[in-house]
Every structure is written in C-alpha cells, then in structure tokens.
Motif scaffolding. Structure first.
Motif, PDB file in Angstrom:
ATOM      1  N   VAL A  81      -5.109   5.472  -0.339  1.00 26.47           N
ATOM      2  CA  VAL A  81      -4.049   5.571  -1.589  1.00 26.47           C
ATOM      3  C   VAL A  81      -4.032   7.075  -1.729  1.00 26.47           C
ATOM      4  CG1 VAL A  81      -3.699   4.888  -4.044  1.00 26.47           C
ATOM      5  CG2 VAL A  81      -4.449   3.226  -2.425  1.00 26.47           C
ATOM      6  N   ALA A  84      -1.748   8.672   0.997  1.00 28.14           N
ATOM      7  CA  ALA A  84      -0.437   8.235   0.481  1.00 28.14           C
ATOM      8  C   ALA A  84       0.471   8.833  -0.579  1.00 28.14           C
ATOM      9  CB  ALA A  84      -0.249   6.863   0.585  1.00 28.14           C
ATOM     10  N   GLU A  85      -0.348   8.946  -1.492  1.00 27.53           N
ATOM     11  CA  GLU A  85       0.268   9.640  -2.773  1.00 27.53           C
ATOM     12  C   GLU A  85       0.796  11.174  -2.414  1.00 27.53           C
ATOM     13  OE1 GLU A  85      -2.156   8.794  -6.018  1.00 27.53           O
ATOM     14  OE2 GLU A  85      -1.353   6.850  -6.281  1.00 27.53           O
ATOM     15  N   ARG A 105      -0.726   3.386   3.157  1.00 27.20           N
ATOM     16  CA  ARG A 105      -0.781   2.029   1.926  1.00 27.20           C
ATOM     17  C   ARG A 105      -1.002   0.916   2.668  1.00 27.20           C
ATOM     18  NH1 ARG A 105       0.174   3.800  -2.807  1.00 27.20           N
ATOM     19  NH2 ARG A 105       1.628   5.711  -3.261  1.00 27.20           N
ATOM     20  N   ARG A 109      -4.111  -1.636   1.449  1.00 26.96           N
ATOM     21  CA  ARG A 109      -4.269  -2.946   1.100  1.00 26.96           C
ATOM     22  C   ARG A 109      -5.034  -3.921   2.000  1.00 26.96           C
ATOM     23  NH1 ARG A 109       1.467  -1.738   0.991  1.00 26.96           N
ATOM     24  NH2 ARG A 109       1.878  -2.281   3.209  1.00 26.96           N
TER      25      ARG A 109
END
Length: 120
Positions: A81, A84-85, A105, A109
């Motif tokens: 995460v 990804a950000e 992402r 998940r």
C-alpha cells in the motif's frame, strides 16, 4: 466455509501476486533511476526495493507452507500500500509508475486476505 480447493487457489493466487509485484517493483526501481529527480531519491528507491523484497519473502513463506506466512503477508500488504501510494504520487501519467501502483494494490489485497486467514 471455504473449501480446501478454494483455500489452495487463494494461496496460489497470492503467491503469484507476490511474485509479480516483486518483479514489477524491481523493474520500476530501475525505470525510476533513469527518470532521475525524486524518482531516483533514496526514499523512493528504498521503498520500491523493500516492497520487492517483502513480496518475494511472502511468496516464499507461502510456497513452502510456513505456518507463519500470515505474519509476513500482513507486513507485505502494508508495504505494498505504501509503495502504491508513492508510485501514484510520482506517476504524473507515467505508465510504468501507474502499473506498479496497480500491481502493488492487487498484491496488498491478496496479502490482506492471507494475513486475515492466518488469524482464523
């Protein structure tokens, strides 16, 4: 209640997601070095490489059937995460960066599911 087949499929899907994410993050790190600027910064490069390494580690834990894979998957999800950000923040339309964020992402998940399954 999940069946053994569904559990095995989810596990293999997560291994595959981790392997793909590790590869994409390594390629993106190289791509970013070529872009220079903030893309080549130690902080961004470290995050990309940390993500690649934790993904490879999580995949290995699951592949060998470690009873502790859920612990590594939890950390993997967090780093995915964060990666990804950071990639989204720096992307500015760059397809490699956008693909990295998307792959991270998806891996996050999948790893979140594995991390949760380990606590059941």
């Amino acid at each position: 209640m999940p069946t053994h087949r569904n559990t095995e499929r989810a596990l293999q899907d997560c291994i595959d997601a981790c392997q793909e994410c590790a590869s994409v993050c390594e390629r993106t790190a190289r791509h970013c070095l070529g872009m220079g600027g903030e893309h080549a910064s130690p902080a961004h490069q470290t995050l990309l490489r940390d993500c690649a390494h934790i993904c490879a580690t999580a995949g290995a834990f699951m592949a060998r059937g470690s009873e502790h894979h859920h612990l590594v998957c939890g950390v993997c999800a967090e780093l995915c995460v964060a990666c990804a950000e950071d990639c989204e923040r720096l992307a500015e339309g760059d397809q490699t960066m956008e693909q990295c964020a998307k792959t991270c992402r998806a891996c996050a998940r999948s790893c979140e599911q594995m991390a949760g399954a380990g606590h059941a």
